[in-house]
Design a protein around this motif. Structure first.
Motif, mmCIF file in Angstrom:
data_model
loop_
_atom_site.group_PDB
_atom_site.id
_atom_site.type_symbol
_atom_site.label_atom_id
_atom_site.label_comp_id
_atom_site.label_asym_id
_atom_site.label_seq_id
_atom_site.Cartn_x
_atom_site.Cartn_y
_atom_site.Cartn_z
ATOM 1 N N MET A 123 1.002 -1.790 0.288
ATOM 2 C CA MET A 123 -0.258 0.172 -0.102
ATOM 3 C C MET A 123 0.849 0.978 0.031
ATOM 4 N N GLY A 124 2.612 0.753 0.005
ATOM 5 C CA GLY A 124 2.725 2.271 0.295
ATOM 6 C C GLY A 124 3.884 2.819 0.540
ATOM 7 N N ALA A 125 3.812 1.756 1.777
ATOM 8 C CA ALA A 125 4.010 2.337 3.752
ATOM 9 C C ALA A 125 5.319 1.177 3.974
ATOM 10 N N ILE A 191 -0.316 2.375 11.636
ATOM 11 C CA ILE A 191 -0.725 1.462 9.411
ATOM 12 C C ILE A 191 -2.070 1.081 9.894
ATOM 13 N N ILE A 196 -6.045 6.548 5.412
ATOM 14 C CA ILE A 196 -5.630 6.146 4.191
ATOM 15 C C ILE A 196 -5.769 4.635 3.873
ATOM 16 N N ARG A 200 -8.557 2.645 1.828
ATOM 17 C CA ARG A 200 -7.789 1.279 0.550
ATOM 18 C C ARG A 200 -8.653 -0.012 0.870
ATOM 19 N N MET A 353 -8.666 -1.695 -9.641
ATOM 20 C CA MET A 353 -8.007 -0.898 -10.200
ATOM 21 C C MET A 353 -5.974 -1.635 -9.721
ATOM 22 N N ALA A 355 -4.174 -0.790 -9.098
ATOM 23 C CA ALA A 355 -3.986 -0.391 -7.069
ATOM 24 C C ALA A 355 -4.607 -1.258 -6.349
ATOM 25 N N PRO B 237 2.457 10.610 0.331
ATOM 26 C CA PRO B 237 1.111 9.470 0.339
ATOM 27 C C PRO B 237 0.586 9.346 -1.311
ATOM 28 N N PRO B 325 0.410 5.333 4.355
ATOM 29 C CA PRO B 325 0.685 4.470 2.485
ATOM 30 C C PRO B 325 0.379 5.614 1.521
ATOM 31 N N ARG B 326 0.180 5.086 0.249
ATOM 32 C CA ARG B 326 -0.203 5.717 -0.492
ATOM 33 C C ARG B 326 -2.010 5.395 -0.517
ATOM 34 N N LEU B 327 -2.364 6.654 -1.542
ATOM 35 C CA LEU B 327 -3.443 6.829 -1.972
ATOM 36 C C LEU B 327 -3.926 5.766 -3.512
ATOM 37 N N ARG B 328 -4.934 6.034 -3.507
ATOM 38 C CA ARG B 328 -5.289 5.546 -4.791
ATOM 39 C C ARG B 328 -5.844 6.295 -5.820
ATOM 40 N N VAL B 329 -5.662 6.206 -6.919
ATOM 41 C CA VAL B 329 -5.813 7.111 -8.252
ATOM 42 C C VAL B 329 -7.311 7.922 -7.680
ATOM 43 N N GLN B 331 -9.186 7.247 -5.048
ATOM 44 C CA GLN B 331 -9.314 9.192 -3.845
ATOM 45 C C GLN B 331 -8.180 9.499 -3.899
#
Lengths: 373, 371
Positions: A123-125, A191, A196, A200, A353, A355, B237, B325-329, B331
């Motif tokens: 998830m990018g973390a 986390i 976010i 997600r 998607m 992601a 993020p 963490p990262r958002l989705r497109v 979002q």
């Protein structure tokens, strides 16, 4: 000039992709970011373990089971040992049973740590992943003390375990549990409670209970869909019937959908606590005594067959073994959790998607060696 | 600074024949070249050291050490990495659009670096003071999106193209709230020149005149600007264009060696740039206690304040990156158009109403003096 048009795009994801956990490949068909089809291509890690099992004597297959799921080697050892014990009718001494539970549950914690950490990193973390690895490192240290290995333990034996715990080891395990139990809350603050992260996952790719059963999902993936099925409770083996623990199931955590990626994640987090509970009980009641039953030097189980399944971190792992009285099995079939998890991805990822596909793979906790064997 | 420069020029005119008869633009050009070179060195130092700082801080946050081999505490790691990358093979993929592929990193680099020219490092310390400074910053940093789009497209890699498309959608969208938040600051300061904007934020103690203290709307606008700037800078993020776990490395997947360094140089230079522009717009730039623009030591203290404030933002950015963490497109887009843009509009209109009622006095001033 022809009018503008859109096209379905074929995209190759893996086998060298950062979030395909080992060597797994998907052939994606995407409409922009939306997935139209994700065709899993397995077999990059196929080693022919089932065939190897036919060629080596029963005890000699033990190290190969380490490689069946290198993140939870002891659970795999145990499953093999248990199958052969049932096949040959061997009684395991109680101390060995306790040692097996302690090590298997420690290994479950280690494996779940990788799983939840890797999902966070997908998830990018990245930081939660490293924190999970830091705690797992302590478990590895404990195992190193116990059996000399840090990853492929080769600890269980048919009829027992290979080594008794060194002096003071149980205290160090207890020390680890005292250290680690609060760390779950720290990890959650970092986390699990992150807005976010929850957004997600909480509505992404829900698996209904019917769908989970239809696809043969097992372990935390099945329980994430709300099905309360745990082999440690429902088909008990070892000393699990004497231990108290609960089976966490998904219930649409954080206003999400039942069976979503977040539910599967939360089930693993909750199982960490239950594993700690189980280990504490075992530490309190472990008896003195033998760690190895009397087993003939050359093991030739009587003619027959057995299917024995146990609850590994990635769900049910089952060995179907046929013996025709020789010192090697006539046929071995291995059933693993990641295989069924892999089969649902194609159906599950449609319309989500790219992601989200990463989240799906991460939350199903698919790892390559279990898929390919 | 200026006197010293005048003396130097006088000396040069004396020593070098024919220079005395040269037209004015020659001096202007020379001055620009010198300033540009100085800025390049400064920016390289900042970007390089930021890379080391980021890795050390990330190490601490992740219960590990970080680079500690090259030099004291690994301080020279960035030099070693830079040199290594210079010597690496510069691979151009076979099916790449070669001229565009080669050009793209320079556009990204130019876009980031160009903005450094107008930053008000201190009262008399700057390379250029354009009367449309902030517009220039917005315009030249837009080159970055062209560079990223170009690089992702030209590398002939599908992941690269994904990253490029995400990046263009993201940066273009977030320009809107960023622009509106900047307009709020412009309205409060009454100028587009960055130096003038800083001067307009003078106040008691050098702190209470800052734009964020001038109206509650400006305080919100500051956060809107900061979020939008993070998104424009492709940082977690909002790091979707290079989302490692989804797109391998996004737009820079196919880049290696020197060109890769250019992308990353731009990223780290951008950290300081975000901090510097936020500071200038909302946190009073070089204004601070003892930062008197009329004395040379006051100017130096001002430079110190500016640097400290910008570095604080750099730290916050690093901190955010290694936490979230990262958002989705979708979002990401929803956040921009559903939340940030309306909030930014409210901030702009609210600030204007506030100014028409209370004037541009700080609201601390209101408390003290009464309306």
């Amino acid at each position: 000039m022809s009018p503008l048009q859109t096209d379905i795009w074929t995209l190759n994801m893996g086998p060298q992709h950062p979030s395909t956990h080992g060597v797994i490949r998907f052939v994606l068909k995407t409409d922009g970011e939306i997935i139209a089809d994700a065709d899993p291509d397995v077999g990059f890690l196929h080693r022919g373990l089932e065939k190897i099992a036919e060629l080596v004597p029963y005890p000699s297959f033990m190290p190969y089971t380490d490689r069946l799921d290198y993140l939870a080697a002891i659970n795999m050892n145990w499953a093999w040992a248990l199958s052969i014990e049932r096949l040959a009718g061997i009684e395991v001494p109680p101390r060995a049973e306790h040692l097996r539970v302690i090590t298997a549950e420690l290994n479950r914690i280690a494996s779940h740590l990788i799983s939840v950490g890797a999902l966070a990193s997908d998830m990018g973390a990245f930081t939660p992943f490293v924190h999970a690895l830091r705690d797992r490192e302590r478990i590895n240290d404990l195992f190193e003390e116990l059996c000399g290995a840090r990853l492929t333990f080769n600890y269980c034996r048919i009829g027992g375990v290979s080594l008794d715990a060194p002096p003071g080891w149980f205290d160090r395990v207890r020390g680890f549990l005292d250290y680690y139990e609060p760390m779950i809350d720290v990890f959650n603050r970092l986390i699990t409670d992150n807005k976010i992260f929850v957004e997600r996952l909480r509505r992404v790719a829900p698996v209904s209970a019917e769908m989970a059963i239809a696809y043969g999902l097992v372990g935390p993936n099945l329980r994430g869909s709300g099905v309360k099925f745990d082999l440690r409770k429902d088909e008990p083996y070892g000393i699990y019937p004497q231990l108290e623990f609960e089976v966490p199931v998904g219930r649409g955590y954080r206003d999400g959908v039942l069976g979503s990626c977040f539910d599967r994640y939360m089930v693993r987090i909750e199982e960490l606590r239950q594993s700690i509970r189980i280990i504490r009980q075992c530490l309190d009641r472990i008896p003195e005594g033998e760690i190895q039953a009397k087993v003939p030097k050359v093991l030739r189980p009587a003619k027959g067959e057995v299917y024995c399944r146990t609850e590994a971190p990635r769900g049910e792992v089952g060995f179907y073994v046929i013996s025709n009285g020789e010192k090697t099995p006539a046929r071995v079939k291995i059933r693993t959790g990641s295989w069924s998890a892999m089969s649902i991805i194609r159906e599950l990822s449609k319309g989500w998607m790219i992601a989200d596909l990463v989240a799906i793979i991460g939350s199903l906790d698919v790892i390559a060696p279990e898929v390919d064997r | 600074m200026k006197e010293l420069l005048d003396q130097l020029i006088a000396l040069a005119v004396e020593k070098v024949p024919l220079l005395g008869q040269a037209p004015d633009w020659v001096f202007y050009l020379l001055w620009m070249l010198v300033a540009g070179a100085a800025l390049l060195v400064y920016a390289s130092l900042i970007a390089g050291i930021t890379s080391w700082v980021e890795r050390r801080i990330a190490g601490r946050m992740q219960a590990r050490i970080g680079p500690n081999r090259v030099g004291p505490r690994g301080f020279f790691q960035w030099i070693a990495d830079g040199l290594k990358s210079l010597f690496k093979e510069d691979v151009t993929p076979a099916n790449a659009d070669k001229p565009l592929f080669r050009l793209a990193p320079y556009l990204v680099f130019t876009g980031m670096f160009g903005a450094w020219a107008v930053l008000p490092y201190s009262a008399r310390l700057y390379a250029a003071d354009l009367n449309v400074g902030i517009l220039y910053v917005m315009a030249i940093t837009s080159l970055v999106v062209i560079g990223i789009l170009m690089g992702g497209w030209a590398s002939g890699n599908k992941w690269g193209l994904f990253g490029a498309l995400r990046s263009s959608a993201q940066i273009v969208s977030y320009e809107v709230p960023a622009g509106l938040a900047i307009a709020t600051a412009v309205a409060l300061s009454g100028s587009l020149s960055l130096q003038e904007m800083v001067r307009a934020q003078a106040g008691p103690l050098g702190i209470l005149g800052w734009n964020i203290f001038k109206s509650p709307f400006a305080l919100v606008a500051f956060f809107v600007y900061f979020i939008a700037a993070v998104a424009e800078g492709n940082r977690t993020p909002f790091d979707l264009p290079e989302a490692e776990s989804e797109l391998v490395a996004g737009y820079n997947t196919e880049y290696s060696g020197m060109r890769f360094v250019f992308f990353f140089f731009a990223e780290w230079a951008n950290l300081f740039l975000i901090g510097a522009v936020s500071t200038t717009l909302f946190l009073g730039g070089w204004q601070g206690p003892l930062a008197n623009p009329d004395t040379w030591w006051g100017v130096m203290i001002g430079a110190g304040w500016f640097f400290l404030k910008a570095c604080f933002f750099v730290f916050v950015l690093i901190w955010i990156r290694w936490t979230l963490p990262r958002l989705r497109v979708d979002q990401l887009m929803a956040m921009c158009w559903k939340y940030l843009v309306p909030i930014a509009f409210v901030c702009l209109i609210g600030t204007m109403l506030w100014m028409s009622v209370f004037g541009d006095r700080a609201f601390f001033g209101l408390v003290a003096v009464g309306p």
